[in-house]
Design a protein around this motif. Sequence first.
Motif, mmCIF file in Angstrom:
data_model
loop_
_atom_site.group_PDB
_atom_site.id
_atom_site.type_symbol
_atom_site.label_atom_id
_atom_site.label_comp_id
_atom_site.label_asym_id
_atom_site.label_seq_id
_atom_site.Cartn_x
_atom_site.Cartn_y
_atom_site.Cartn_z
ATOM 1 N N ALA A 13 1.487 6.707 -6.901
ATOM 2 C CA ALA A 13 0.267 7.338 -7.430
ATOM 3 C C ALA A 13 0.471 8.846 -7.553
ATOM 4 O O ALA A 13 -0.111 9.494 -8.432
ATOM 5 N N ASN A 14 1.324 9.387 -6.683
ATOM 6 C CA ASN A 14 1.608 10.827 -6.737
ATOM 7 C C ASN A 14 2.788 11.154 -7.633
ATOM 8 O O ASN A 14 2.732 12.082 -8.428
ATOM 9 N N LYS A 54 0.832 -1.203 0.000
ATOM 10 C CA LYS A 54 0.000 0.000 0.000
ATOM 11 C C LYS A 54 0.871 1.259 0.000
ATOM 12 O O LYS A 54 0.620 2.192 -0.780
ATOM 13 N N ALA A 55 1.878 1.276 0.851
ATOM 14 C CA ALA A 55 2.745 2.457 0.913
ATOM 15 C C ALA A 55 3.413 2.710 -0.433
ATOM 16 O O ALA A 55 3.557 3.862 -0.866
ATOM 17 N N ASP A 103 0.664 3.860 -3.029
ATOM 18 C CA ASP A 103 0.228 5.226 -2.697
ATOM 19 C C ASP A 103 1.282 6.245 -3.119
ATOM 20 O O ASP A 103 0.959 7.321 -3.642
#
Lengths: 316, 282
Positions: free
Chosen positions: A243-244, A236-237, A240
């Motif tokens: 994604a940016n 997840k980290a 995430d």
Amino acid sequence: MTTLTTMEKKDTRSGFGDGLYEVAKKNDKVVGLCADLTGSLKMNKFQDEFPERFFQMGIAEANMIGTAAGLAISGKIPYTGTFANFSTGRVYDQIRQSIAYSHKNVKICASHAGLTLGEDGATHQILEDIGLMKMLPGMTVINPCDYSQTKAATIEIADHEGPVYLRFGRPKWPIFTTDMEFTIGKALHMREGTDVTIFATGHLVWNSLEAAKALAEQGISAEVINIHTIKPLDNKAILDAVANTKCAVTAEEHQMNGGLGDSICQLLARNTPLPVEMVAVNDSFGESGTPMELLEKYGLGVKDVIAAAKRAVSRK
Amino acid sequence: MSKTTYELENYVKQTRRDIVRMVHGVQSGHPGGSLGCTEFLTVLYQNVMRNNPTSFDISGKDEDVFYLSNGHISPVFYSVLAHSGHFPIEELATFRKINTRLQGHPTTHEGLPGVRIASGSLGQGLSVACGTAQAKKLDGEDKLVYVLMGDGELQEGQVWEAVMYASHNKLDNIIATVDVNGRQIDGDTKDIMGFADLKSKFEAFNWNVIYMDGNNLNDVQDTLSKAGVLSGSGKPICILMNTEMGNGVDFMMGSHKWHGIAPNHDQLAEALRQNPSAVGDY
């Protein structure tokens, strides 16, 4: 933006030695086994304080692994200590059958990993150990980045039921995670950034932070995430973060094949394919030299992380 | 309660039947070494070990424990575990079949009661025994750690690391039995990689060494009792157990050829005829 500064340097193996002593004080199930490298592994304090819980195994690593399995069956929490090369490749089948497949609660603690072992040369500089260990079902693989994180990890793994591979090293290295939390499998954000994410593990976390500082001066905003736990990966980290930033660099003191970068590329390819550049040893053995000379020669220096970040950004 | 020799003989015949039926049933497995070790494991589990088979605890805390290092003789191990109450004998019918707890080589992975460590890749069991023996000493327990190895298995270097460790650390709560059947897959051990004199080798490493006729129930009972008495004397104990591979099935004896092949239908019938059931088939 967080800026990490450091005044002090210490070897990560001392983090192991101090962590082992601390955890043994709290938990009387903790036992230590060492294959004739007590000083190198910094296990002396544990040995002196808890002689009845310290087992000198001699230069017999295969027997050490099996003995650890037998101790674990009886409810002990064995920490085995030797160099990373002899902790993994030399005893792979013993780990596979007696620990991983048998799901024994053994902590395989491996010092002198990677090129930064230095002058002893390639026979001792294992660069394949993360790959070997992460392929074993049920094995947790942890590669801390400094003294403090190694100490924290050494303490933390006693409470984790199951086999663990804990990898650390020889050289004195900046200490910069002293006040940070350590949780197995939870990535640590070391520096915020918007243009590229650098996922780094072990000694290369510091090089990545240095690279991020230099990149900032050149107008590139690099995020640095410390992946101390390579398995289980903090999916997840990682997802995430990219994604940016939309591109990534991986940095590790290990072969490109089978290392952290390989795990992250698998994750990204299946979820969100985007540019990745890998800072790792490219299908080569090491050689004698100082740690810093070796990191430079084999493409793991600060300038290599900077160059990789620029390549990743340019491929967006 | 101890079983009489007559009762033990019946268990031995039953386990021989189980072995050949299990191996025949899937046309794979290792009958030769299994048959050779039937008397030993039967006596150990029926009369010697101080354990609690019906509520199996993997830690073996305050119990005698046994490790099978030569895991390929799983048929005899499974049969003896079942007949000593670790799991229902009906489960023997699942040997080596998909979704079974009775894997080709023993494993803890499927949670089969009686198994504390995976084995099959040779040479590792004595090391595991060292760890458990060390833990029992640390905990002030007086229980024993038994381990069985094949003689061919002694060609693995790790065994000698453990032999050295056990005596250096005075692990006199280990009773290690070597199945000296003189055979391995490719032929006779003396031709493949001979040991010369095993007794003097173990004695040179400062072990107590005793011989046993592994296919004679009375001698197995007496020798295991003697080994128990020798425990606690400062040295680990090695039993050099002479056996005949394939013992109890005449056409499987006298050769290494039945190390790892299965009998056909007629051979199964003959093996069963030689070992009539007195306990009951699975």
